[in-house]
Design a protein around this motif. Structure first.
Motif, PDB file in Angstrom:
ATOM      1  N   GLN A  45       8.972  56.229   2.852  1.00 19.65           N
ATOM      2  CA  GLN A  45       9.937  55.131   2.770  1.00 19.65           C
ATOM      3  C   GLN A  45       9.271  53.769   2.950  1.00 19.65           C
ATOM      4  OE1 GLN A  45      12.345  56.971   1.159  1.00 19.65           O
ATOM      5  NE2 GLN A  45      13.431  55.183   1.869  1.00 19.65           N
ATOM      6  N   LYS A  46       8.340  53.654   3.887  1.00 13.34           N
ATOM      7  CA  LYS A  46       7.678  52.371   4.129  1.00 13.34           C
ATOM      8  C   LYS A  46       6.815  51.971   2.941  1.00 13.34           C
ATOM      9  CE  LYS A  46       6.713  48.731   6.454  1.00 13.34           C
ATOM     10  NZ  LYS A  46       7.731  47.718   6.714  1.00 13.34           N
ATOM     11  N   ILE A  47       6.096  52.921   2.358  1.00 16.93           N
ATOM     12  CA  ILE A  47       5.269  52.603   1.190  1.00 16.93           C
ATOM     13  C   ILE A  47       6.156  52.164   0.026  1.00 16.93           C
ATOM     14  CG2 ILE A  47       3.678  53.553  -0.526  1.00 16.93           C
ATOM     15  CD1 ILE A  47       2.523  55.295   1.768  1.00 16.93           C
ATOM     16  N   LYS A  48       7.270  52.857  -0.183  1.00 16.47           N
ATOM     17  CA  LYS A  48       8.208  52.449  -1.239  1.00 16.47           C
ATOM     18  C   LYS A  48       8.700  51.028  -0.998  1.00 16.47           C
ATOM     19  CE  LYS A  48      10.063  56.911  -2.700  1.00 16.47           C
ATOM     20  NZ  LYS A  48      11.246  57.791  -2.728  1.00 16.47           N
ATOM     21  N   GLN A  49       9.033  50.727   0.244  1.00 19.32           N
ATOM     22  CA  GLN A  49       9.515  49.392   0.599  1.00 19.32           C
ATOM     23  C   GLN A  49       8.433  48.339   0.359  1.00 19.32           C
ATOM     24  OE1 GLN A  49      10.645  49.085   4.705  1.00 19.32           O
ATOM     25  NE2 GLN A  49      10.875  46.872   4.603  1.00 19.32           N
ATOM     26  N   LEU A  50       7.187  48.622   0.730  1.00 20.06           N
ATOM     27  CA  LEU A  50       6.087  47.678   0.541  1.00 20.06           C
ATOM     28  C   LEU A  50       5.803  47.423  -0.936  1.00 20.06           C
ATOM     29  CD1 LEU A  50       3.642  48.976   3.291  1.00 20.06           C
ATOM     30  CD2 LEU A  50       4.847  46.769   3.301  1.00 20.06           C
ATOM     31  N   LEU A  51       5.931  48.461  -1.760  1.00 23.12           N
ATOM     32  CA  LEU A  51       5.602  48.335  -3.183  1.00 23.12           C
ATOM     33  C   LEU A  51       6.758  47.776  -4.016  1.00 23.12           C
ATOM     34  CD1 LEU A  51       3.595  51.641  -3.704  1.00 23.12           C
ATOM     35  CD2 LEU A  51       2.689  49.307  -3.649  1.00 23.12           C
ATOM     36  N   LYS A  52       7.951  47.743  -3.452  1.00 23.76           N
ATOM     37  CA  LYS A  52       9.120  47.282  -4.199  1.00 23.76           C
ATOM     38  C   LYS A  52       8.936  45.860  -4.728  1.00 23.76           C
ATOM     39  CE  LYS A  52      12.938  46.457  -2.009  1.00 23.76           C
ATOM     40  NZ  LYS A  52      14.198  46.597  -1.259  1.00 23.76           N
ATOM     41  N   ASP A  53       8.334  45.001  -3.949  1.00 25.33           N
ATOM     42  CA  ASP A  53       8.133  43.608  -4.344  1.00 25.33           C
ATOM     43  C   ASP A  53       6.801  43.368  -5.046  1.00 25.33           C
ATOM     44  OD1 ASP A  53      10.587  43.011  -3.173  1.00 25.33           O
ATOM     45  OD2 ASP A  53       9.663  42.617  -1.222  1.00 25.33           O
ATOM     46  N   LYS A  54       6.074  44.428  -5.354  1.00 22.14           N
ATOM     47  CA  LYS A  54       4.761  44.307  -5.992  1.00 22.14           C
ATOM     48  C   LYS A  54       4.701  45.218  -7.223  1.00 22.14           C
ATOM     49  CE  LYS A  54       2.378  43.150  -1.741  1.00 22.14           C
ATOM     50  NZ  LYS A  54       2.474  41.746  -1.991  1.00 22.14           N
ATOM     51  N   PRO A  55       5.398  44.862  -8.293  1.00 28.04           N
ATOM     52  CA  PRO A  55       5.470  45.744  -9.458  1.00 28.04           C
ATOM     53  C   PRO A  55       4.127  45.954 -10.155  1.00 28.04           C
ATOM     54  CG  PRO A  55       6.475  43.619  -9.933  1.00 28.04           C
ATOM     55  CD  PRO A  55       6.161  43.637  -8.471  1.00 28.04           C
ATOM     56  N   GLU A  56       3.168  45.052  -9.951  1.00 32.68           N
ATOM     57  CA  GLU A  56       1.858  45.223 -10.590  1.00 32.68           C
ATOM     58  C   GLU A  56       0.988  46.256  -9.883  1.00 32.68           C
ATOM     59  OE1 GLU A  56       1.328  41.972  -7.514  1.00 32.68           O
ATOM     60  OE2 GLU A  56       2.886  42.542  -8.912  1.00 32.68           O
ATOM     61  N   HIS A  57       1.375  46.666  -8.673  1.00 30.42           N
ATOM     62  CA  HIS A  57       0.619  47.666  -7.923  1.00 30.42           C
ATOM     63  C   HIS A  57       1.270  49.033  -8.081  1.00 30.42           C
ATOM     64  CE1 HIS A  57      -0.637  43.894  -5.955  1.00 30.42           C
ATOM     65  NE2 HIS A  57      -1.806  44.511  -5.907  1.00 30.42           N
ATOM     66  N   VAL A  58       0.437  50.073  -8.240  1.00 29.77           N
ATOM     67  CA  VAL A  58       0.956  51.419  -8.473  1.00 29.77           C
ATOM     68  C   VAL A  58       0.988  52.277  -7.215  1.00 29.77           C
ATOM     69  CG1 VAL A  58       0.289  51.443 -10.894  1.00 29.77           C
ATOM     70  CG2 VAL A  58      -1.310  52.307  -9.165  1.00 29.77           C
ATOM     71  N   GLY A  59       0.326  51.838  -6.164  1.00 30.15           N
ATOM     72  CA  GLY A  59       0.288  52.615  -4.931  1.00 30.15           C
ATOM     73  C   GLY A  59      -0.583  51.941  -3.890  1.00 30.15           C
ATOM     74  N   VAL A  60      -0.938  52.712  -2.878  1.00 30.62           N
ATOM     75  CA  VAL A  60      -1.844  52.219  -1.844  1.00 30.62           C
ATOM     76  C   VAL A  60      -3.101  53.078  -1.834  1.00 30.62           C
ATOM     77  CG1 VAL A  60      -0.058  51.227  -0.366  1.00 30.62           C
ATOM     78  CG2 VAL A  60      -0.741  53.578  -0.021  1.00 30.62           C
ATOM     79  N   LYS A  61      -4.202  52.455  -1.412  1.00 29.25           N
ATOM     80  CA  LYS A  61      -5.481  53.154  -1.356  1.00 29.25           C
ATOM     81  C   LYS A  61      -5.926  53.243   0.092  1.00 29.25           C
ATOM     82  CE  LYS A  61      -8.487  52.635  -4.549  1.00 29.25           C
ATOM     83  NZ  LYS A  61      -9.581  52.284  -5.473  1.00 29.25           N
ATOM     84  N   VAL A  62      -6.317  54.451   0.510  1.00 28.63           N
ATOM     85  CA  VAL A  62      -6.831  54.693   1.855  1.00 28.63           C
ATOM     86  C   VAL A  62      -8.343  54.818   1.756  1.00 28.63           C
ATOM     87  CG1 VAL A  62      -6.807  56.231   3.854  1.00 28.63           C
ATOM     88  CG2 VAL A  62      -4.742  55.947   2.486  1.00 28.63           C
ATOM     89  N   GLY A  63      -9.031  54.107   2.621  1.00 29.88           N
ATOM     90  CA  GLY A  63     -10.486  54.181   2.670  1.00 29.88           C
ATOM     91  C   GLY A  63     -10.958  54.227   4.105  1.00 29.88           C
ATOM     92  N   VAL A  64     -12.253  54.349   4.306  1.00 33.58           N
ATOM     93  CA  VAL A  64     -12.844  54.266   5.647  1.00 33.58           C
ATOM     94  C   VAL A  64     -13.951  53.231   5.630  1.00 33.58           C
ATOM     95  CG1 VAL A  64     -12.318  56.589   6.485  1.00 33.58           C
ATOM     96  CG2 VAL A  64     -14.403  56.206   5.218  1.00 33.58           C
ATOM     97  N   ARG A  65     -14.099  52.539   6.728  1.00 30.68           N
ATOM     98  CA  ARG A  65     -15.163  51.561   6.896  1.00 30.68           C
ATOM     99  C   ARG A  65     -15.843  51.828   8.226  1.00 30.68           C
ATOM    100  NH1 ARG A  65     -14.014  51.349   2.457  1.00 30.68           N
ATOM    101  NH2 ARG A  65     -13.146  49.658   1.232  1.00 30.68           N
ATOM    102  N   THR A  66     -17.114  51.519   8.289  1.00 30.13           N
ATOM    103  CA  THR A  66     -17.852  51.642   9.538  1.00 30.13           C
ATOM    104  C   THR A  66     -17.555  50.406  10.372  1.00 30.13           C
ATOM    105  OG1 THR A  66     -19.586  52.848   8.397  1.00 30.13           O
ATOM    106  CG2 THR A  66     -20.134  51.950  10.561  1.00 30.13           C
ATOM    107  N   ARG A  67     -16.867  50.602  11.479  1.00 32.08           N
ATOM    108  CA  ARG A  67     -16.566  49.500  12.391  1.00 32.08           C
ATOM    109  C   ARG A  67     -15.908  50.057  13.648  1.00 32.08           C
ATOM    110  NH1 ARG A  67     -12.249  46.635   8.661  1.00 32.08           N
ATOM    111  NH2 ARG A  67     -10.603  48.157   8.783  1.00 32.08           N
ATOM    112  N   GLY A  68     -15.741  49.184  14.620  1.00 30.44           N
ATOM    113  CA  GLY A  68     -15.120  49.591  15.874  1.00 30.44           C
ATOM    114  C   GLY A  68     -16.132  50.211  16.813  1.00 30.44           C
ATOM    115  N   CYS A  69     -15.684  50.564  17.980  1.00 33.78           N
ATOM    116  CA  CYS A  69     -16.597  51.085  18.996  1.00 33.78           C
ATOM    117  C   CYS A  69     -16.851  52.577  18.848  1.00 33.78           C
ATOM    118  CB  CYS A  69     -16.063  50.768  20.387  1.00 33.78           C
ATOM    119  SG  CYS A  69     -14.381  51.326  20.670  1.00 33.78           S
TER     120      CYS A  69
END
Length: 129
Positions: free
Chosen positions: A33-57
Protein backbone atom coordinates in the motif's frame (compact mmCIF):
# COMPACT_ATOMS: atom_id res chain seq x y z
CA UNK A 1 19.55 10.55 -11.12
CA UNK A 2 17.29 8.50 -8.88
CA UNK A 3 15.77 10.00 -5.77
CA UNK A 4 15.47 8.34 -2.39
CA UNK A 5 12.09 7.02 -1.33
CA UNK A 6 12.19 6.93 2.47
CA UNK A 7 14.25 5.67 5.36
CA UNK A 8 14.70 1.91 5.81
CA UNK A 9 15.56 -0.10 8.89
CA UNK A 10 16.96 -3.60 9.15
CA UNK A 11 15.95 -6.26 11.67
CA UNK A 12 17.62 -9.59 12.21
CA UNK A 13 14.93 -12.26 12.46
CA UNK A 14 15.75 -15.26 14.58
CA UNK A 15 12.72 -16.20 16.66
CA UNK A 16 10.18 -15.81 13.88
CA UNK A 17 10.09 -18.12 10.91
CA UNK A 18 9.47 -16.38 7.60
CA UNK A 19 8.02 -18.67 4.98
CA UNK A 20 10.12 -19.15 1.89
CA UNK A 21 8.65 -17.94 -1.38
CA UNK A 22 9.78 -18.14 -4.99
CA UNK A 23 10.51 -14.42 -4.92
CA UNK A 24 13.74 -13.12 -3.40
CA UNK A 25 11.71 -10.62 -1.40
CA UNK A 26 8.16 -10.69 -0.09
CA UNK A 27 6.11 -7.61 0.77
CA UNK A 28 3.57 -7.17 3.53
CA UNK A 29 0.21 -5.59 2.64
CA UNK A 30 1.26 -2.35 4.37
CA UNK A 31 4.45 -2.19 2.26
CA UNK A 32 2.44 -2.77 -0.92
CA UNK A 33 0.00 0.00 0.00
CA UNK A 34 2.77 2.48 0.85
CA UNK A 35 4.65 1.82 -2.40
CA UNK A 36 1.41 2.27 -4.37
CA UNK A 37 0.81 5.54 -2.54
CA UNK A 38 4.37 6.78 -3.20
CA UNK A 39 4.19 5.92 -6.91
CA UNK A 40 0.72 7.40 -7.45
CA UNK A 41 2.13 10.90 -7.96
CA UNK A 42 5.09 9.69 -10.04
CA UNK A 43 3.67 8.24 -13.28
CA UNK A 44 7.10 8.22 -14.96
CA UNK A 45 8.42 5.74 -12.37
CA UNK A 46 7.52 2.05 -12.65
CA UNK A 47 8.58 0.91 -9.18
CA UNK A 48 11.19 1.13 -6.48
CA UNK A 49 14.72 -0.27 -6.49
CA UNK A 50 16.34 -1.85 -3.43
CA UNK A 51 20.11 -1.81 -3.20
CA UNK A 52 22.87 -2.10 -0.60
CA UNK A 53 25.68 0.32 0.13
CA UNK A 54 28.72 -0.03 2.34
CA UNK A 55 28.17 2.37 5.22
CA UNK A 56 27.29 2.61 8.88
CA UNK A 57 29.03 1.05 11.83
CA UNK A 58 28.14 -2.54 10.91
CA UNK A 59 28.96 -2.73 7.20
CA UNK A 60 25.94 -2.60 4.88
CA UNK A 61 22.80 -0.51 4.61
CA UNK A 62 19.76 -0.85 2.33
CA UNK A 63 18.83 1.91 -0.10
CA UNK A 64 15.44 2.57 -1.69
CA UNK A 65 15.02 4.65 -4.82
CA UNK A 66 12.35 5.34 -7.41
CA UNK A 67 13.15 3.77 -10.76
CA UNK A 68 11.97 4.38 -14.30
CA UNK A 69 13.13 1.04 -15.70
CA UNK A 70 14.53 -2.37 -14.84
CA UNK A 71 18.32 -2.59 -14.92
CA UNK A 72 20.04 -5.36 -16.89
CA UNK A 73 21.04 -7.35 -13.79
CA UNK A 74 18.12 -6.37 -11.54
CA UNK A 75 15.76 -9.02 -10.23
CA UNK A 76 12.11 -8.03 -10.44
CA UNK A 77 9.57 -8.88 -7.75
CA UNK A 78 5.94 -8.22 -8.63
CA UNK A 79 3.41 -8.51 -5.84
CA UNK A 80 -0.16 -7.18 -5.80
CA UNK A 81 0.54 -4.81 -8.69
CA UNK A 82 3.72 -3.35 -7.17
CA UNK A 83 7.11 -3.75 -8.84
CA UNK A 84 10.27 -3.87 -6.72
CA UNK A 85 13.64 -4.22 -8.43
CA UNK A 86 16.62 -5.65 -6.56
CA UNK A 87 20.12 -4.57 -7.57
CA UNK A 88 22.55 -7.39 -8.28
CA UNK A 89 24.71 -6.57 -5.25
CA UNK A 90 21.68 -6.82 -2.92
CA UNK A 91 20.16 -10.03 -4.29
CA UNK A 92 21.97 -12.51 -2.04
CA UNK A 93 21.53 -10.39 1.08
CA UNK A 94 17.75 -10.24 0.55
CA UNK A 95 16.93 -13.93 0.00
CA UNK A 96 14.00 -14.86 2.24
CA UNK A 97 13.49 -11.28 3.44
CA UNK A 98 10.14 -9.70 4.20
CA UNK A 99 9.74 -5.99 3.45
CA UNK A 100 7.29 -4.24 5.76
CA UNK A 101 6.14 -0.66 6.27
CA UNK A 102 5.72 0.41 9.90
CA UNK A 103 4.21 3.62 11.27
CA UNK A 104 4.17 4.74 14.89
CA UNK A 105 3.89 8.09 16.68
CA UNK A 106 7.54 9.03 16.12
CA UNK A 107 8.48 7.48 12.80
CA UNK A 108 7.38 5.77 9.63
CA UNK A 109 9.74 3.54 7.68
CA UNK A 110 10.24 0.46 5.58
CA UNK A 111 11.61 -2.42 7.65
CA UNK A 112 13.49 -5.39 6.18
CA UNK A 113 12.93 -8.50 8.31
CA UNK A 114 15.95 -10.47 7.17
CA UNK A 115 16.77 -13.98 8.48
CA UNK A 116 20.28 -13.84 6.92
CA UNK A 117 21.61 -11.03 9.10
CA UNK A 118 24.26 -11.94 11.68
CA UNK A 119 24.35 -8.54 13.41
CA UNK A 120 23.05 -4.98 13.31
CA UNK A 121 24.16 -1.68 14.75
CA UNK A 122 22.28 -0.19 17.70
CA UNK A 123 20.13 2.11 15.57
CA UNK A 124 19.22 -0.64 13.06
CA UNK A 125 20.54 1.28 10.05
CA UNK A 126 23.40 -1.05 9.09
CA UNK A 127 23.96 -4.80 9.22
CA UNK A 128 26.39 -7.60 8.40
CA UNK A 129 25.87 -11.03 6.92
Amino acid sequence: MASSVVRATVRAVSKRKIQATRAALSLTPSAVQKIKQLLKDKPEHVGVKVGVRTRGCNGLSYTLEYTKSKGDSDEEVVQDGVRVFIEKKAQLTLLGTEMDYVEDKLSSEFVFNNPNIKGTCGCGESFNI
